[in-house]
Every structure is written in structure tokens, then in C-alpha cells.
Design an enzyme around this catalytic site. Structure first.
Site, PDB file in Angstrom:
ATOM      1  N   TYR A  91       0.838  -1.201   0.000  1.00  0.00           N
ATOM      2  CA  TYR A  91       0.000   0.000   0.000  1.00  0.00           C
ATOM      3  C   TYR A  91       0.876   1.256   0.000  1.00  0.00           C
ATOM      4  O   TYR A  91       0.564   2.239  -0.668  1.00  0.00           O
ATOM      5  CB  TYR A  91      -0.916   0.031   1.218  1.00  0.00           C
ATOM      6  CG  TYR A  91      -1.957  -1.051   1.247  1.00  0.00           C
ATOM      7  CD1 TYR A  91      -2.692  -1.394   0.113  1.00  0.00           C
ATOM      8  CD2 TYR A  91      -2.239  -1.729   2.423  1.00  0.00           C
ATOM      9  CE1 TYR A  91      -3.668  -2.387   0.152  1.00  0.00           C
ATOM     10  CE2 TYR A  91      -3.211  -2.723   2.472  1.00  0.00           C
ATOM     11  CZ  TYR A  91      -3.916  -3.041   1.334  1.00  0.00           C
ATOM     12  OH  TYR A  91      -4.877  -4.017   1.386  1.00  0.00           O
ATOM     13  N   ASN A 114     -11.661  -2.135  -5.484  1.00  0.00           N
ATOM     14  CA  ASN A 114     -11.365  -2.370  -6.890  1.00  0.00           C
ATOM     15  C   ASN A 114     -12.410  -3.314  -7.494  1.00  0.00           C
ATOM     16  O   ASN A 114     -12.511  -4.456  -7.076  1.00  0.00           O
ATOM     17  CB  ASN A 114      -9.965  -2.975  -7.030  1.00  0.00           C
ATOM     18  CG  ASN A 114      -9.662  -3.454  -8.429  1.00  0.00           C
ATOM     19  OD1 ASN A 114     -10.218  -2.973  -9.408  1.00  0.00           O
ATOM     20  ND2 ASN A 114      -8.770  -4.426  -8.530  1.00  0.00           N
ATOM     21  N   CYS A 122      -5.084  -5.938  -8.013  1.00  0.00           N
ATOM     22  CA  CYS A 122      -5.023  -5.684  -6.576  1.00  0.00           C
ATOM     23  C   CYS A 122      -4.486  -6.900  -5.821  1.00  0.00           C
ATOM     24  O   CYS A 122      -4.007  -6.769  -4.699  1.00  0.00           O
ATOM     25  CB  CYS A 122      -6.379  -5.248  -6.041  1.00  0.00           C
ATOM     26  SG  CYS A 122      -7.706  -6.412  -6.350  1.00  0.00           S
ATOM     27  N   HIS A 123      -4.523  -8.078  -6.459  1.00  0.00           N
ATOM     28  CA  HIS A 123      -3.973  -9.275  -5.815  1.00  0.00           C
ATOM     29  C   HIS A 123      -2.452  -9.185  -5.678  1.00  0.00           C
ATOM     30  O   HIS A 123      -1.868  -9.926  -4.898  1.00  0.00           O
ATOM     31  CB  HIS A 123      -4.366 -10.541  -6.589  1.00  0.00           C
ATOM     32  CG  HIS A 123      -3.862 -10.586  -7.988  1.00  0.00           C
ATOM     33  ND1 HIS A 123      -4.511  -9.950  -9.041  1.00  0.00           N
ATOM     34  CD2 HIS A 123      -2.767 -11.182  -8.520  1.00  0.00           C
ATOM     35  CE1 HIS A 123      -3.822 -10.160 -10.152  1.00  0.00           C
ATOM     36  NE2 HIS A 123      -2.772 -10.913  -9.867  1.00  0.00           N
ATOM     37  N   GLU A 149       1.146 -16.614 -10.942  1.00  0.00           N
ATOM     38  CA  GLU A 149       2.095 -15.683 -11.550  1.00  0.00           C
ATOM     39  C   GLU A 149       3.522 -15.977 -11.106  1.00  0.00           C
ATOM     40  O   GLU A 149       4.446 -15.258 -11.485  1.00  0.00           O
ATOM     41  CB  GLU A 149       1.705 -14.244 -11.209  1.00  0.00           C
ATOM     42  CG  GLU A 149       0.368 -13.858 -11.806  1.00  0.00           C
ATOM     43  CD  GLU A 149      -0.033 -12.415 -11.550  1.00  0.00           C
ATOM     44  OE1 GLU A 149       0.789 -11.638 -11.019  1.00  0.00           O
ATOM     45  OE2 GLU A 149      -1.169 -12.055 -11.906  1.00  0.00           O
TER      46      GLU A 149
END
Length: 158
Positions: A91, A114, A122-123, A149
Site C-alpha cells: 500500500y 477495486n 489488486c492481488h 504468476e
């Protein structure tokens, strides 16, 4: 405003995609279909790109986005788009990116609102200490997305 909907069964649950003429309005995980599914070129494109992401064939999305939010939320969501596939941020990183390092909590709140899961990543936000933080779709899904990912925490590298 005429909103159209479609659904995609992903490896981590059912995804609802909604669109308006201007672009994709929302992408969220749902437990069941809430609307009649429709086929439009835009919804088909979004479904195709999301399926490609879940299949490991796509790392970047190219969709017109039309999420509704305050100007601050829009600023945060745009900053989230700058976090590349395979990287994470905190953040605080996002607050710095938008030029307001004191707004860490407000960034966290905007991140939580979001409406465009996966596409606006946002993940990819993790705690400053490298831990998983909240995710509207649930921490299990967030962990799956990060593993998908093949991410290792790399705070601030972007």
C-alpha cells in the site's frame, strides 16, 4: 445504463464480467450466476483474455475499462495497473506512486473497492512485511493468483 453480463468458469471459481458501452465495468468472483449471460464483442474479448490469463498464456490485458469510483479510487486503480506481472507492491508503494505517501490507509480502502479483479491487479498488493493482505475474492484466491504468476515478494521493484 445498459449493463451486460457474462460468466467464466476459472480454476478458482466462477467469474462474473459486466460491461457497458464504454468498457468493462466489473470483474468479480461470484458463487452463482446472478444475471442472464449475454454475448457481445466486448464481453467475448474479456472472457477470451481472462481465459488466456488463467491458462498461463496471457500476462497483460488490453481491455477498455469503465469502473465507477471516486477520483482517488481511480488514481489508485491506475497505479495498480503499473505493477507488472510477476511483481508485487505494498500500500505504501502505491501511496508513493500517486504522490501521497501519507495516504496508506486510504490506498488500502481504495484497493479493497477495486471492481476489476485480476485485470486491475489488486492481488499483487502484499503487506510491507511480505505477508498476504486482504483480498475481496478471499485469501485462498489471492494466494492462487500469486502462485499462478509465480511471484516471489519483490516490494518496490517496479
Amino acid at each position: 445504463m445498459n449493463v451486460q453480463y457474462c460468466y467464466l468458469q476459472s480454476p478458482i471459481g466462477l467469474v462474473e464480467i459486466s460491461a457497458v458501452t464504454q468498457g468493462i465495468r466489473a470483474i468479480k468472483f461470484v458463487e452463482k450466476r446472478g444475471f442472464e449471460a449475454q454475448q457481445t464483442p466486448l464481453l467475448n474479448l474479456a472472457t477470451e483474455q481472462l481465459a488466456g490469463y488463467f491458462d498461463g498464456q496471457r500476462q497483460v490485458f488490453d481491455l477498455p475499462l469503465a469502473a465507477q469510483g471516486t477520483s482517488f479510487q481511480q488514481q489508485v486503480w491506475n497505479a495498480l495497473l503499473s505493477i507488472p506481472f510477476g511483481q508485487t507492491a505494498s500500500y505504501l508503494d502505491i501511496a508513493r506512486k500517486i504522490g501521497n505517501p501519507a495516504a496508506v490507509r486510504a490506498v488500502g480502502a481504495a484497493n479493497g473497492k477495486n471492481p476489476l479483479s485480476v485485470v486491475v491487479p489488486c492481488h499483487r498488493i502484499i503487506g510491507s512485511n511480505g505477508t498476504l493482505t486482504g483480498y475481496a475474492g478471499g485469501l485462498e484466491r489471492k494466494a492462487w493468483l500469486l502462485q499462478h504468476e509465480q511471484l516471489q515478494p519483490s516490494l518496490g521493484d517496479w
